[in-house]
Motif scaffolding. Structure first.
Motif, PDB file in Angstrom:
ATOM      1  N   UNK A  59       0.804  -1.228   0.000  1.00 50.66           N
ATOM      2  CA  UNK A  59       0.000   0.000   0.000  1.00 50.66           C
ATOM      3  C   UNK A  59       0.837   1.277   0.000  1.00 50.66           C
ATOM      4  N   UNK A  60       2.085   1.229   0.447  1.00 49.55           N
ATOM      5  CA  UNK A  60       2.947   2.415   0.407  1.00 49.55           C
ATOM      6  C   UNK A  60       3.678   2.560  -0.930  1.00 49.55           C
ATOM      7  N   UNK A  61       3.781   1.488  -1.670  1.00 50.57           N
ATOM      8  CA  UNK A  61       4.525   1.478  -2.926  1.00 50.57           C
ATOM      9  C   UNK A  61       4.108   2.527  -3.940  1.00 50.57           C
ATOM     10  N   UNK A  62       2.803   2.759  -4.147  1.00 53.19           N
ATOM     11  CA  UNK A  62       2.422   3.744  -5.166  1.00 53.19           C
ATOM     12  C   UNK A  62       2.967   5.148  -4.912  1.00 53.19           C
ATOM     13  N   UNK A  63       3.048   5.552  -3.669  1.00 51.39           N
ATOM     14  CA  UNK A  63       3.589   6.875  -3.349  1.00 51.39           C
ATOM     15  C   UNK A  63       5.068   6.956  -3.747  1.00 51.39           C
ATOM     16  N   UNK A  64       5.837   5.951  -3.336  1.00 54.31           N
ATOM     17  CA  UNK A  64       7.257   5.876  -3.684  1.00 54.31           C
ATOM     18  C   UNK A  64       7.436   5.846  -5.205  1.00 54.31           C
ATOM     19  N   UNK A  65       6.648   5.002  -5.863  1.00 57.04           N
ATOM     20  CA  UNK A  65       6.748   4.820  -7.315  1.00 57.04           C
ATOM     21  C   UNK A  65       6.418   6.117  -8.037  1.00 57.04           C
ATOM     22  N   UNK A  66       5.319   6.746  -7.641  1.00 58.56           N
ATOM     23  CA  UNK A  66       4.888   7.982  -8.297  1.00 58.56           C
ATOM     24  C   UNK A  66       5.963   9.066  -8.161  1.00 58.56           C
ATOM     25  N   UNK A  67       6.461   9.257  -6.962  1.00 55.16           N
ATOM     26  CA  UNK A  67       7.470  10.304  -6.742  1.00 55.16           C
ATOM     27  C   UNK A  67       8.748  10.029  -7.538  1.00 55.16           C
ATOM     28  N   UNK A  76      15.842   4.259 -12.949  1.00 59.05           N
ATOM     29  CA  UNK A  76      16.419   3.159 -12.172  1.00 59.05           C
ATOM     30  C   UNK A  76      16.272   3.512 -10.690  1.00 59.05           C
ATOM     31  N   UNK A  77      16.594   2.552  -9.855  1.00 60.98           N
ATOM     32  CA  UNK A  77      16.498   2.761  -8.411  1.00 60.98           C
ATOM     33  C   UNK A  77      17.901   2.602  -7.815  1.00 60.98           C
TER      34      UNK A  77
END
Length: 118
Positions: A59-67, A76-77
């Motif tokens: 559930x926290x992934x979309x925020x990280x991904x979007x930013x 890349x990460x």
């Protein structure tokens, strides 16, 4: 997949979720698309599968991904970002055992192949 799964057999899918999150990083990972829950359900039903379970996770992934991949346009990460995000995995897992969020970075789905006579 439909051709090799026997009637009564199951498939387990983990797919990227939310079209709005699709980025060049997804392309670098080999993703061709991101799915909505409805889209995945419709595609599986069309292919002759009954949906036994479908849930978002991370559930926290979309925020990280979007930013990172939409706003900052990274492709890349970094190792440090990967390490930090991995530290959150046990916490996210624990929370998601008790709370089902209507969003997440990915979708987990179990589909049961229907008998062709149904």
């Amino acid at each position: 997949i439909n051709k090799i799964v026997i009637p009564g057999g199951r498939i387990i899918l983990v797919v990227p979720a939310h079209r709005i999150l699709f980025s060049n990083f997804d392309k670098n990972l080999g993703h061709f698309r991101r799915y909505s829950k409805k889209e995945l359900i419709d595609k599986l039903r069309e292919a002759g599968f009954f949906i036994e379970k479908i849930d978002f996770f991370n559930f926290l992934g979309p925020l990280f991904w979007f930013m990172n991949f939409k706003v900052l346009r990274r492709t890349s990460i970094s190792k440090i970002s990967a390490l930090i995000s991995n530290l959150f995995v046990p916490i996210i897992d624990l929370v998601e055992r008790f709370i089902k969020f209507p969003w997440g970075l990915s979708l987990f789905c179990v589909g049961l192949k229907k008998d062709s006579r149904e």
